[in-house]
Design a protein around this motif. Sequence first.
Motif, PDB file in Angstrom:
ATOM      1  N   LEU A 170      -9.733  -1.501  -0.070  1.00 47.71           N
ATOM      2  CA  LEU A 170     -10.172  -0.873  -1.306  1.00 47.71           C
ATOM      3  C   LEU A 170     -11.462  -1.510  -1.817  1.00 47.71           C
ATOM      4  CD1 LEU A 170      -8.941   1.403  -3.128  1.00 47.71           C
ATOM      5  CD2 LEU A 170      -8.272  -0.430  -4.689  1.00 47.71           C
ATOM      6  N   GLY A 171     -11.545  -2.835  -1.688  1.00 48.08           N
ATOM      7  CA  GLY A 171     -12.756  -3.509  -2.129  1.00 48.08           C
ATOM      8  C   GLY A 171     -13.957  -3.166  -1.271  1.00 48.08           C
ATOM      9  N   ALA A 172     -13.713  -3.010   0.027  1.00 49.96           N
ATOM     10  CA  ALA A 172     -14.817  -2.765   0.953  1.00 49.96           C
ATOM     11  C   ALA A 172     -15.295  -1.323   0.931  1.00 49.96           C
ATOM     12  CB  ALA A 172     -14.389  -3.147   2.373  1.00 49.96           C
ATOM     13  N   THR A 173     -14.355  -0.361   0.838  1.00 49.74           N
ATOM     14  CA  THR A 173     -14.731   1.056   0.992  1.00 49.74           C
ATOM     15  C   THR A 173     -14.480   1.894  -0.257  1.00 49.74           C
ATOM     16  OG1 THR A 173     -12.562   1.772   1.798  1.00 49.74           O
ATOM     17  CG2 THR A 173     -14.104   0.859   3.423  1.00 49.74           C
ATOM     18  N   GLY A 174     -13.575   1.441  -1.124  1.00 53.00           N
ATOM     19  CA  GLY A 174     -13.219   2.253  -2.286  1.00 53.00           C
ATOM     20  C   GLY A 174     -12.420   3.487  -1.919  1.00 53.00           C
ATOM     21  N   LYS A 175     -11.870   3.547  -0.714  1.00 51.34           N
ATOM     22  CA  LYS A 175     -11.133   4.721  -0.249  1.00 51.34           C
ATOM     23  C   LYS A 175      -9.624   4.478  -0.353  1.00 51.34           C
ATOM     24  CE  LYS A 175     -14.779   6.260   2.927  1.00 51.34           C
ATOM     25  NZ  LYS A 175     -15.123   6.567   4.340  1.00 51.34           N
ATOM     26  N   LEU A 176      -8.974   5.337  -1.134  1.00 55.74           N
ATOM     27  CA  LEU A 176      -7.546   5.155  -1.389  1.00 55.74           C
ATOM     28  C   LEU A 176      -6.710   5.385  -0.139  1.00 55.74           C
ATOM     29  CD1 LEU A 176      -5.239   4.694  -3.405  1.00 55.74           C
ATOM     30  CD2 LEU A 176      -5.265   7.151  -3.868  1.00 55.74           C
ATOM     31  N   ASP A 177      -7.023   6.446   0.614  1.00 54.48           N
ATOM     32  CA  ASP A 177      -6.185   6.778   1.772  1.00 54.48           C
ATOM     33  C   ASP A 177      -6.139   5.629   2.771  1.00 54.48           C
ATOM     34  OD1 ASP A 177      -5.691   9.202   0.637  1.00 54.48           O
ATOM     35  OD2 ASP A 177      -7.107  10.332   1.899  1.00 54.48           O
ATOM     36  N   ALA A 178      -7.274   5.025   3.027  1.00 52.90           N
ATOM     37  CA  ALA A 178      -7.326   3.919   3.988  1.00 52.90           C
ATOM     38  C   ALA A 178      -6.549   2.714   3.453  1.00 52.90           C
ATOM     39  CB  ALA A 178      -8.775   3.539   4.269  1.00 52.90           C
ATOM     40  N   ALA A 179      -6.669   2.472   2.144  1.00 52.42           N
ATOM     41  CA  ALA A 179      -5.966   1.337   1.547  1.00 52.42           C
ATOM     42  C   ALA A 179      -4.453   1.541   1.615  1.00 52.42           C
ATOM     43  CB  ALA A 179      -6.418   1.131   0.113  1.00 52.42           C
ATOM     44  N   VAL A 180      -3.997   2.747   1.267  1.00 51.92           N
ATOM     45  CA  VAL A 180      -2.564   3.031   1.303  1.00 51.92           C
ATOM     46  C   VAL A 180      -2.045   2.971   2.739  1.00 51.92           C
ATOM     47  CG1 VAL A 180      -0.814   4.798   0.889  1.00 51.92           C
ATOM     48  CG2 VAL A 180      -2.604   4.385  -0.815  1.00 51.92           C
ATOM     49  N   ALA A 181      -2.841   3.445   3.673  1.00 54.56           N
ATOM     50  CA  ALA A 181      -2.434   3.394   5.085  1.00 54.56           C
ATOM     51  C   ALA A 181      -2.218   1.961   5.546  1.00 54.56           C
ATOM     52  CB  ALA A 181      -3.488   4.077   5.950  1.00 54.56           C
ATOM     53  N   ALA A 182      -3.008   1.036   4.991  1.00 57.01           N
ATOM     54  CA  ALA A 182      -2.868  -0.371   5.381  1.00 57.01           C
ATOM     55  C   ALA A 182      -1.504  -0.940   4.997  1.00 57.01           C
ATOM     56  CB  ALA A 182      -3.978  -1.203   4.740  1.00 57.01           C
ATOM     57  N   LEU A 183      -0.884  -0.338   3.979  1.00 57.90           N
ATOM     58  CA  LEU A 183       0.439  -0.792   3.554  1.00 57.90           C
ATOM     59  C   LEU A 183       1.548  -0.260   4.463  1.00 57.90           C
ATOM     60  CD1 LEU A 183       0.098  -0.178  -0.299  1.00 57.90           C
ATOM     61  CD2 LEU A 183       0.100  -2.401   0.833  1.00 57.90           C
ATOM     62  N   GLY A 184       1.227   0.661   5.334  1.00 58.83           N
ATOM     63  CA  GLY A 184       2.220   1.341   6.159  1.00 58.83           C
ATOM     64  C   GLY A 184       3.193   0.438   6.888  1.00 58.83           C
ATOM     65  N   PRO A 185       2.733  -0.642   7.551  1.00 56.83           N
ATOM     66  CA  PRO A 185       3.676  -1.488   8.305  1.00 56.83           C
ATOM     67  C   PRO A 185       4.802  -2.083   7.468  1.00 56.83           C
ATOM     68  CG  PRO A 185       1.406  -1.975   8.936  1.00 56.83           C
ATOM     69  CD  PRO A 185       1.338  -1.066   7.749  1.00 56.83           C
TER      70      PRO A 185
END
Length: 594
Positions: A170-185
């Motif tokens: 989120l800090g690097a890109t400001g993109k929510l989808d990518a940030a939420v995807a990172a929580l997937g595991p």
Amino acid sequence: MKIRLSVPRLRPAVLALALLPAMIACAGKEDGSGTARADSSTGNATATSTAEPQWTLAGALLAGRLAFNEGDDVMAAKLLGLAREAAPGDQMLATSTLSALVGSGNFAEAAKLAAEIKQQGAKTQLIGYVELVDRAKADDWKGAKTALDSISDDGVGRIAKPFIAAWIELGATGKLDAAVAALGPLSEFNGLGSVVTQHTALMEDHLGRTQQALDRMKGAADAGAASARFIELYIEFLRRAGDKGSAAAFLDLFRSANAGIAGAIADPLADRLGQPVEKGPIIQKPVEGLAEAFFDLGSILQSENAGDQAKVFARMALELDPQLDIARMLLGNIMQQRERCPDAIDMYRTIPESSIFRWSAEISVADCQQKLEDTNGAIATLEGLVKARPGRTEAVVELGDLYRREKRFADAVKAYDIAIGTIKEPKADDWSLFYSRGVAHERNKEWDKAEPDFKKALELSPDQPYVLNYLAYTWVERRENLDEALKMLNNAVEQRPEEGFIVDSLGWAYFQLGDFEKAVTYLERAVELQPTDPVLNDHLGDAYWRVGRKNEARFQWHRSLSFKPEADQIGLIQEKLKSGLGAVKPDAAVPSGG
């Protein structure tokens, strides 16, 4: 009358900061995470010694490791740092020094050391965590990502990395989808659902999707999420949405239950509802969200008894967001569990008086003061808390318990009166309050007031073994309700056969009723269970005398004196050693069915 104060300490648990345990088998303890003993602390000894610059390498190393193992991070960092001057290439020593620096809150020196030993080829996951925190503070999200990549996916990393990666993304890109995807595991771990929801909602709110975030938090609240931090954040979402009614109703759930820290923060959160609403999202900068991640990781690790790792993560949370008061609560809790009470008090009192957590922190301060035998300090702290929040029971119950231990029984009764006065309709869990007040009344020679309290406690919690024991024991001493008393004591022993003072009560009842052989049987078992209790040894000596085992009786009386009985019993035991027991009282008789 000799009464064992069989009153368990029943103060409410106010430090339930964490989420439900995640059952993370991979989150093991670091070296040196054993529980420290207060009386073996290196704090005072090394504080004096290190003023003299005469440490040998071996001395600094050994003392530093001892300090590290006992949780004295400030002293450990200093001594291990001295040892490193003589052995700069020792990677194990460098790793311990780095951990001590982080644990002590000296992050600037920790960052320098991490960079230095990384160049030397040191292999420790802590270097990566220190690096990423240092880079995130500088808003260097690319550097933070590189540091995160250096951390293993094994062990704690399996949980830590997804939380951290989401906020870095989120800090690097400001993109929510990518940030939420990172929580997937994290979906594979039971017990983490509400935490993932909380972080997702904070990220949505940060990017302006406030209603979506609020709906998500509401769903988690409806599903039962109730950690202290979740409560605080959910109320803040509702407050900013202008929904004071829902916020007040949610807080009432915890206020009415009086549930530890959740109940303690309900009133200050309710007060916050009337304050002006701040503009912008709750998480202003991604670095604050990263602090939330480190705090939650520390809470999870603490719930898994990995206190040393929890401490490191809590320190990093504070480094990223110094205003995160709940991280200070977590650190104080960890220090308190490690029996570092002076350090814990200092940490708790770094929490601002305006914080919703300060009242709960002061409860813990009072607990620490009692462990340090600072009775006057503890009383002053608790009296201040009672005055500030008379509607809460934690402080006043703690105060009553403290007065009772100090034999200030009239004061204890007054404290319990206040606590009981806050209860509109007593529930089963309230038995302990009536029991404690009953004990205080009895010890204050007010049996006419004590007996109704014990009966009320049994009404609320039938067959409660501590109440059965105390009430029945006193009845036997008073020669009242003997048949019922023996039944109650047998019931208590059946429930708590491992508790010596309860077994002793039954044996002593038989003694008082003249069945000395049966008394010996139970009193011998009681002393086996609690061999150093002066009252139990004294009772067994009396029983031995009555059955003609006079040498054994004197031996038990000598043992009783060696275990420091109460002052009013010493002379009585000494007289028995001199003259034995007098004749059996003529009214001693076993009741029917005994």
